[in-house]
Design an enzyme around this catalytic site. Structure first.
Site, PDB file in Angstrom:
ATOM      1  N   GLU A  86      -7.217   0.580  -4.461  1.00  0.00           N
ATOM      2  CA  GLU A  86      -7.211   0.480  -2.998  1.00  0.00           C
ATOM      3  C   GLU A  86      -8.553   0.011  -2.422  1.00  0.00           C
ATOM      4  OE1 GLU A  86      -5.644   4.328  -2.027  1.00  0.00           O
ATOM      5  OE2 GLU A  86      -3.661   3.773  -2.768  1.00  0.00           O
ATOM      6  N   ASP A 112       0.873  -1.167   0.000  1.00  0.00           N
ATOM      7  CA  ASP A 112       0.000   0.000   0.000  1.00  0.00           C
ATOM      8  C   ASP A 112       0.913   1.221   0.000  1.00  0.00           C
ATOM      9  OD1 ASP A 112      -1.691   2.096   0.497  1.00  0.00           O
ATOM     10  OD2 ASP A 112      -2.545   1.280   2.350  1.00  0.00           O
ATOM     11  N   LYS A 136       2.996  11.303  -3.233  1.00  0.00           N
ATOM     12  CA  LYS A 136       1.938  10.700  -4.045  1.00  0.00           C
ATOM     13  C   LYS A 136       1.083  11.763  -4.732  1.00  0.00           C
ATOM     14  CE  LYS A 136      -1.595   7.090  -3.423  1.00  0.00           C
ATOM     15  NZ  LYS A 136      -2.151   6.183  -2.387  1.00  0.00           N
ATOM     16  N   ASP A 159     -13.122   5.215   1.227  1.00  0.00           N
ATOM     17  CA  ASP A 159     -11.680   5.205   1.476  1.00  0.00           C
ATOM     18  C   ASP A 159     -11.133   6.630   1.462  1.00  0.00           C
ATOM     19  OD1 ASP A 159      -8.941   4.913   1.492  1.00  0.00           O
ATOM     20  OD2 ASP A 159      -8.852   3.499  -0.174  1.00  0.00           O
TER      21      ASP A 159
END
Lengths: 178, 621
Positions: B184, B25, B87, B206
């Site tokens: 994800e 992850d 990210k 999420d």
């Protein structure tokens, strides 16, 4: 390549080439085949197998998209029978049907203008009911009477109705998001 | 379903051999690595027992690179060379980055993807991410005692093609064999669904450090089918920190802050946010470089009020995903909460109100994605057992299309299409005698090209001169199981065919990747050729094993001549395996086997489909 593109979607899924096929059978066949060909099954296999797997999985997804939608399924069946359903080349619809469509559109525009979610939802439900009856008739024309001319005419009408239905959906969504 | 084993080359010859595979992850704030051990997914900790690796990379003047807690500790002292939340920059240009002006970095605008100037040189976000991934790879190899066969790396479901490609590039740069990019929320659904034997329609909410995803899935008899996905690729826990940070600056009436002070206060804001999850109020204290002391009290209610709009911002994509799935909130059986930011009580409450049910919190929201990715990696690596018989059907989050006349977008593949998918569309020429055509590939939902993300431009040349509208150019879009697009085009009226295949390029060309690989290996004092050779040897052994297994299972599909040809090919490869000239020579032999077994692979696929259908008919009788 044994990737046999000549097989039609029904043959691929092992289903009879009929309009009236239970959704559960289409879903079931899709999952059975996708379980065999999906790239996840070949992530650790050789390059050749990975490539074949991706081609197959894409092909199976395409077939499923066509078969699971009643309208696309009907168009596909009629094309298999050599009918030309193409709406853009042949849009001469009965005057009575076009009048009806205009009335529908006016009702939708009115509901949109008054920002009435209830009115739009009522139209949505009413149209759904009408389409359901038309699809039943379409099934009869294709599977039983095998009158493909009449079925093609009805499919064109249903194209109009589906488009209208999605426009009502968009209008509802626009109201919700405000 | 014993029949499924037909499609498992490589499994039958060595069922005892467990292949080392991990799920990673790669998060905005924290990253994790997990694996399946003795049938159970576990997160792998570092030597100090930490599961989370802060996604922070620091480039030091002496050329060393620190990743994780060590880098985080230096963040306030050396903000320019300490990259946090990288990210957010993946696959993004400078103009796409929110608050770029207030970030402490020295940005370098570059075509496609932004770069960062550090003391160790100009770095691409891909290189920075690769440092994080490399750290996790080394952690896993140390814990598992050997090199990894491959990894599943997770990405936000709402990541576009550029962001996905950047993530995959980073993983390759880190020396990982990417088995799959996995969304994800889908990873979380696997972990949740398998743990709870869940059946029915579920939503995964999420909210990570920097991204928000909402996916709707139908779980039925081992099939995880994504019905729709939506989200916001630039909304996450970081934004809550930022909001609280601004509030503190206002309350304390602070003058514009130095990058060091800004970093410090931002870290304090994050701590305060975490405190407010369980406390009615908290105190923020900090001493700035000027000696000025900040001392502010913030209550839970104040924090909720100042971040209400952020919570609301998650509900629009939620509604959109439900609409695309054709479902009402009441039809959702459960809402799985993922991402550290979902710990905030105000988020929990908003989700509960929207879905009219208590969200599911029985899995650690920080770990569930890595655990699901590990489960999928285990299966993809070929460690599938009879219990692991599940199928994932995922979708692309954003529509893909081409620019047409007048700057309008013609959609070729609509959003929420199940992948892999291939679609072709015919286009024609605009002018008499036109011999070239420029194609512009875009991604997004808007009708104007200028409102969508530009993925690639390429030219199709050599179209035979014809009257306007006579040429027929067929453009084919193909999206693979990683959600990555490739486009090809050809003209086919006159039999003269021009064809080109592009990988959308947003920044990193192949040469860039090669250069970075070279640099990173020099840095690690590894011999690149030795490594490439080792990789090819592993690949060759895998290919031999796979083909032999296939021959054992389905050898009857070939005639004697064909069998002999294939056997000769693998013998040639086997002979070269112990002492190959170099990795390229080995790669050529592997390619030769691949080409020589293509027809065989196709026939085997055909057989397994026929068997599946035959099995189905028997069941129905």
């Amino acid at each position: 390549m044994a990737l046999d593109l000549s097989r039609n979607h029904f043959e691929l899924f092992g289903l009879p080439a009929r309009f009236d096929v239970p959704q559960a059978r289409i879903d079931g066949a899709y999952r059975e085949i996708q379980a065999q060909v999906h790239p996840d099954r070949f992530a650790h296999a050789g390059e050749a197998e990975r490539r074949v797997s991706m081609q197959w999985a894409a092909r199976v997804n395409e077939a499923y998209q066509t078969l699971k939608s009643p309208l696309k399924r009907a168009v596909y069946l009629l094309e298999l029978q050599g009918m030309d359903v193409g709406a853009e080349r042949n849009t001469a619809m009965p005057a009575e049907f076009l009048m009806e469509q205009m009335e529908w559109r006016e009702a939708v525009e009115e509901a949109e203008a008054s920002r009435s979610v209830d009115a739009l939802e009522a139209l949505h439900a009413r149209l759904r009911g009408e389409m359901r009856a038309q699809y039943a008739e379409l099934g009869r024309l294709i599977d039983e009477v095998r009158d493909f001319e009449a079925a093609t005419g009805l499919v064109r009408k249903l194209m109009f109705m589906e488009k209208l239905q999605s426009e009502i959906g968009d209008a509802l969504a626009a109201l919700e998001d405000d | 379903m014993a029949l499924l084993q037909i499609a498992e080359p490589g499994q039958s010859t060595a069922p005892h051999q467990h292949r080392l595979a991990v799920g990673i992850d790669l998060g905005t704030t924290n990253s994790l690595v997990a694996t399946v051990r003795n049938g159970v997914a576990v997160v792998l900790n570092d030597a100090d027992g930490h599961a989370l690796l802060p996604s922070v990379v620091r480039y030091a003047p002496d050329g060393s690179v620190a990743v994780g807690y060590a880098a985080q500790a230096e963040a306030a002292r050396d903000p320019k060379n300490t990259i946090v939340s990288v990210k957010r920059f993946m696959g993004r240009g400078l103009k796409d980055i929110a608050h770029a002006e207030s970030a402490p970095y020295d940005f370098v605008d570059a075509p496609g993807m932004v770069r960062l100037r550090t003391v160790a040189g100009v770095k691409s976000p891909v290189e920075v991410s690769a440092e994080i991934l490399r750290t996790l790879r080394l952690r896993a190899e140390a814990a598992l005692g050997g090199p990894l066969v491959g990894a599943v790396v997770t990405v936000p479901a709402y990541f576009d093609d550029a962001q996905r490609q950047a993530t995959k590039d980073a993983a390759q740069l880190a020396g990982l064999n990417v088995l799959r990019l996995l969304n994800e929320p889908t990873a979380a659904a696997i972990a949740y669904g398998l743990d709870n034997a869940a059946e029915g329609v579920y939503a995964v909410y999420d909210l990570g450090g920097g991204t928000f995803d909402l996916s709707i899935l139908r779980l039925s008899k081992g099939v995880f089918e994504v019905l729709a996905t939506s989200g916001d690729a630039a909304l996450g826990g970081d934004d809550f920190d930022q909001r609280l940070f601004c509030w503190i600056v206002e309350q304390a009436r602070l003058a514009p802050l130095s990058p060091e002070d800004a970093r410090l206060l931002l870290a304090k804001a994050r701590e305060a946010k975490e405190q407010l999850t369980t406390h009615a109020e908290t105190r923020v204290t900090a001493t700035l470089t000027s000696g000025e002391v900040v001392d502010v009290v913030v209550t839970q209610q104040q924090f909720w009020d100042m971040t209400r709009h952020l919570v609301q911002k998650t509900l629009a994509p939620t509604r959109k995903a439900l609409r695309d799935a054709g479902l009402a909130p009441e039809e959702v059986k459960g809402v799985v909460m993922v991402g550290g930011a979902t710990r905030m009580p105000n988020v929990q409450q908003a989700v509960a109100e929207f879905f009219k049910q208590t969200p599911l919190n029985n899995l650690d929201p920080d770990k569930v994605v890595a655990l699901g990715a590990a489960m999928q990696a285990n299966v993809l690596a070929g460690n599938r057992t009879a219990d692991d018989d599940w199928l994932l059907l995922d979708v692309i989050p954003l529509s893909l299309g081409l620019e047409t006349m007048g700057g309008l977008v013609e959609k070729i593949i609509p959003r929420n299409s199940t992948i892999p998918i291939a679609k072709a569309q015919d286009f024609t020429t605009f002018k008499d005698g036109q011999t070239a055509m420029s194609l512009h590939v875009v991604q997004g939902e808007r009708e104007l090209v200028s409102d969508c993300r530009s993925l690639a431009r390429f030219e199709l040349r050599g179209i035979p001169p014809m009257a306007a509208g006579a040429a027929r150019i067929r453009v084919t879009f193909q999206v693979d199981a990683d959600g990555l697009l490739s486009v090809s085009a050809r003209e086919s009226t006159t039999g003269v065919q021009a064809s080109v295949t592009v990988k959308p390029s947003y920044g990193l060309a192949d040469e860039d990747i090669t250069r970075m690989l070279k640099e990173s290996f020099e840095h690690a004092r590894e011999d690149m050729h030795a490594r490439a050779l080792r990789e090819q040897q592993v690949e060759a052994a895998r290919v031999i094993e796979a083909v032999e297994s296939a021959l054992a299972q389905d050898g009857d599909l070939l005639n004697e001549q064909e069998t002999a040809t294939i056997r000769a090919l693998i013998e040639e490869l086997r002979a070269a395996l112990p002492e190959p000239a170099d990795h390229r020579a080995l790669k050529r032999l592997i390619d030769k086997v691949a080409k020589g077994t293509e027809e065989f692979a196709a026939r085997r696929m055909d057989r397994s489909i026929k068997r599946a259908l035959a099995g189905k008919k028997i069941e129905q009788l």
